[in-house]
Design an enzyme around this catalytic site. Structure first.
Site, mmCIF file in Angstrom:
data_model
loop_
_atom_site.group_PDB
_atom_site.id
_atom_site.type_symbol
_atom_site.label_atom_id
_atom_site.label_comp_id
_atom_site.label_asym_id
_atom_site.label_seq_id
_atom_site.Cartn_x
_atom_site.Cartn_y
_atom_site.Cartn_z
ATOM 1 N N SER A 15 0.593 -0.798 0.015
ATOM 2 C CA SER A 15 -0.199 0.123 0.419
ATOM 3 C C SER A 15 0.899 1.299 -0.036
ATOM 4 O O SER A 15 0.367 2.417 -0.187
ATOM 5 C CB SER A 15 -1.053 -0.258 1.552
ATOM 6 O OG SER A 15 -1.691 -0.996 0.986
ATOM 7 N N TYR A 68 -3.400 -3.064 -10.112
ATOM 8 C CA TYR A 68 -3.090 -2.486 -8.862
ATOM 9 C C TYR A 68 -2.459 -4.377 -8.338
ATOM 10 O O TYR A 68 -1.668 -3.513 -7.349
ATOM 11 C CB TYR A 68 -4.521 -1.878 -8.842
ATOM 12 C CG TYR A 68 -4.526 -2.507 -6.746
ATOM 13 C CD1 TYR A 68 -3.943 -1.269 -6.245
ATOM 14 C CD2 TYR A 68 -5.420 -3.493 -6.079
ATOM 15 C CE1 TYR A 68 -4.198 -1.620 -4.645
ATOM 16 C CE2 TYR A 68 -4.931 -3.351 -4.283
ATOM 17 C CZ TYR A 68 -4.866 -2.004 -3.462
ATOM 18 O OH TYR A 68 -4.268 -2.140 -2.806
ATOM 19 N N VAL A 98 1.411 -4.048 3.680
ATOM 20 C CA VAL A 98 1.313 -4.830 5.093
ATOM 21 C C VAL A 98 2.578 -5.913 4.220
ATOM 22 O O VAL A 98 3.145 -6.702 5.411
ATOM 23 C CB VAL A 98 -0.416 -5.749 4.535
ATOM 24 C CG1 VAL A 98 -1.489 -5.147 4.774
ATOM 25 C CG2 VAL A 98 0.074 -6.014 3.011
ATOM 26 N N LYS A 106 -0.001 3.751 -2.921
ATOM 27 C CA LYS A 106 -0.537 4.249 -3.274
ATOM 28 C C LYS A 106 -1.230 5.946 -3.436
ATOM 29 O O LYS A 106 -1.423 6.771 -3.850
ATOM 30 C CB LYS A 106 -2.128 3.724 -1.894
ATOM 31 C CG LYS A 106 -2.681 2.340 -1.674
ATOM 32 C CD LYS A 106 -3.319 2.183 -0.806
ATOM 33 C CE LYS A 106 -4.081 0.684 -1.136
ATOM 34 N NZ LYS A 106 -4.446 0.012 0.680
ATOM 35 N N TYR A 164 -5.094 4.394 7.245
ATOM 36 C CA TYR A 164 -6.371 4.036 7.614
ATOM 37 C C TYR A 164 -7.116 5.018 8.675
ATOM 38 O O TYR A 164 -7.356 5.676 9.508
ATOM 39 C CB TYR A 164 -6.060 2.548 7.120
ATOM 40 C CG TYR A 164 -5.365 1.741 6.631
ATOM 41 C CD1 TYR A 164 -5.838 1.995 5.490
ATOM 42 C CD2 TYR A 164 -4.290 0.891 6.837
ATOM 43 C CE1 TYR A 164 -5.023 2.244 4.156
ATOM 44 C CE2 TYR A 164 -3.831 0.644 5.616
ATOM 45 C CZ TYR A 164 -3.706 1.269 4.519
ATOM 46 O OH TYR A 164 -3.326 0.449 3.289
HETATM 47 N N1 GLU Z 1 -1.704 -5.122 -1.545
HETATM 48 C C1 GLU Z 1 -2.673 -4.923 -0.355
HETATM 49 C C2 GLU Z 1 -3.718 -4.916 -0.566
HETATM 50 O O1 GLU Z 1 -4.760 -4.550 -1.896
HETATM 51 C C3 GLU Z 1 -2.224 -3.830 0.052
HETATM 52 C C4 GLU Z 1 -2.461 -3.430 1.588
HETATM 53 C C5 GLU Z 1 -2.078 -2.982 2.415
HETATM 54 O O2 GLU Z 1 -0.749 -2.925 2.351
HETATM 55 O O3 GLU Z 1 -2.224 -2.102 3.508
HETATM 56 O O4 GLU Z 1 -4.867 -6.247 -0.070
#
Ligand code: GLU
Length: 432
Positions: free
Chosen positions: A64, A191, A261, A67, A243
């Protein structure tokens, strides 16, 4: 002398090493089996100095943390109006993978949660391009942030796609609300490849430092995105990057940040530094446990909290005095340091209170190292009003901190390199 900064980082890592709480991301098998003991931290300054300790060059997938950078590319490629129309900027207070859309508009609440990030991925690059070209723009753009070519880890990608039911559900939900207008599976695949880009803690620190440095990678010197985009991205990182832990983070750490993550965590402190940590065990928000502890420590040890109130602007005015007498007298206001709104207000007030009786007034910028745009406009307005009041105005500006000064409408300034030439010129003008 050996720099104390890497030693400080080594000590900080040793401080969090005993904490083995949390667990690696369980829902992506390739991440679940990662070595949980990895630990690294990197600082990258906005002038390109990089300090690191621990596992600085070990690769892991960006997840993430991609992003905010993809959001930056979408804003740069498609413009604010189009992107904001599709994806909002409100904190959701929800977990990263919540299936949620804003009531009424049907937009994802923000680009940091998966639903917003999947929509954002679809907005990168020029309209109408296929998934492969779009992915190339994402990989190329994130590589420019990092300053080196990044590659996708195909095994993590395959592992995540096998279990991507939730993200696929999000993709279909977006398609049914017309936020996506194309094949949602292809967008989720793109993605997921974006999340599977391999980076090191060093890469992440430089990516963060590029945000801290107004969009210019401090090592390569390449402008990756415009300044206005960076402001938008950092704002969204500070309200939504963590988050449902965003409020806690904002108060305890106070640095715009993004977690992933696989255990990476970045923070970008505007004008100062990009920070990255890597440690794979996660808390219940999906954020690295040791990463959070390290950022809390960095923020408090080094006063990095964004809401830390800076020293007052009192020191902007170094002196206010008169040189010469009678008709050759010149009033000199010597300014210093970096001048923003508060500092410029102090100068305005000084000129108003002094109400100079001398024909000539000089603003001496020799010891000023930077002028914010608002300060520049305020000083020029001071010059204009002084001219209208019948003064001759001089700007002593050997380093051109105020280039091409134009006070506009009835204002006039003469730029000189030093005080002597202001005084001499004043004398010459008097003699003439
Ligand atoms: N590729 C992970 C997902 O979409 C990223 C989530 C994250 O790093 O918070 O679930």
């Amino acid at each position: 002398m050996r720099s104390p900064i890497p030693d400080y980082l080594i000590e900080a890592l040793a401080g969090v090493m005993p904490d083995t709480s949390g667990a690696t991301a369980g829902y992506i098998p390739e991440l679940a089996s990662a070595d949980p003991e990895h630990l690294g931290a990197v600082f990258a300054t906005v002038d390109g100095e990089v300090y690191g300790a621990g596992d600085v060059d070990d690769e892991f997938t960006i997840q993430s943390i991609s992003k905010p950078f993809t959001y930056a590319l979408a804003l740069a490629d498609r413009g604010f109006d189009l992107v904001l129309n599709k994806v909002g900027v409100e904190p959701s207070g929800e977990a990263f993978n919540e299936l949620s859309l804003e009531g009424g508009s049907g937009r994802p609440l923000n680009p940091m949660i998966n639903v917003g990030a999947i929509a954002t991925h679809s907005l990168v690059g020029p309209e109408g391009r296929g998934p492969a070209e779009r992915l190339e723009r994402v990989v190329g753009g994130l590589s420019a942030f990092a300053g080196r070519r990044l590659e996708v880890d195909d095994s993590v990608y395959a592992s995540e796609m096998e279990h991507a039911h939730r993200n696929l559900a999000i993709g279909h939900m977006l398609r049914s609300h017309h936020v996506l207008t194309e094949d949602p599976v292809a967008v989720v695949e793109g993605y997921t490849r974006q999340c599977s880009l391999l980076v090191t803690a060093r890469d992440l620190a430089l990516m963060a430092a590029t945000l801290a440095n107004r969009g210019v990678n401090p090592v390569s010197g390449v402008r990756v995105v415009p300044e206005a985009v960076v402001r938008q991205v950092l704002s969204v990182m500070s309200t939504c990057g963590m988050y449902d832990g965003a409020g806690d983070w904002a108060t305890r750490v106070g640095i715009p940040a993004k977690s992933g993550v696989s255990g990476g965590l970045i923070g970008a402190l505007p004008g100062q530094i990009g920070i990255a940590t890597f440690s794979p065990r996660l808390d219940h928000h999906g954020t690295s446990v040791r990463g959070v502890s390290l950022f809390e420590r960095f923020s408090s040890d080094m006063g990095l909290h964004l809401m830390e109130v800076p020293a007052a602007a009192r020191a902007v005015l170094r002196s206010n005095h008169v040189v010469g007498t009678g008709s050759t007298a010149i009033r000199i206001l010597q300014l210093q340091g970096g001048i923003g709104f508060a500092g410029a207000e102090r100068v305005v007030r000084e000129v108003v209170d002094t109400a100079p009786g001398e024909d000539r007034v000089a603003l001496d910028l020799t010891m000023v190292h930077s002028l914010d745009d608002v300060a520049r406009r305020m000083l020029l307005e001071v010059a204009r009003r002084l001219t209208l009041d019948g003064h001759e105005v001089y700007l002593v500006d050997p380093e051109s901190v105020l280039p091409g000064p134009d006070p506009g409408d009835g204002g006039r300034v003469t730029v000189v390199d030093d005080l002597d030439s202001a005084a001499t010129r004043s004398g010459v003008l008097t003699d003439a």
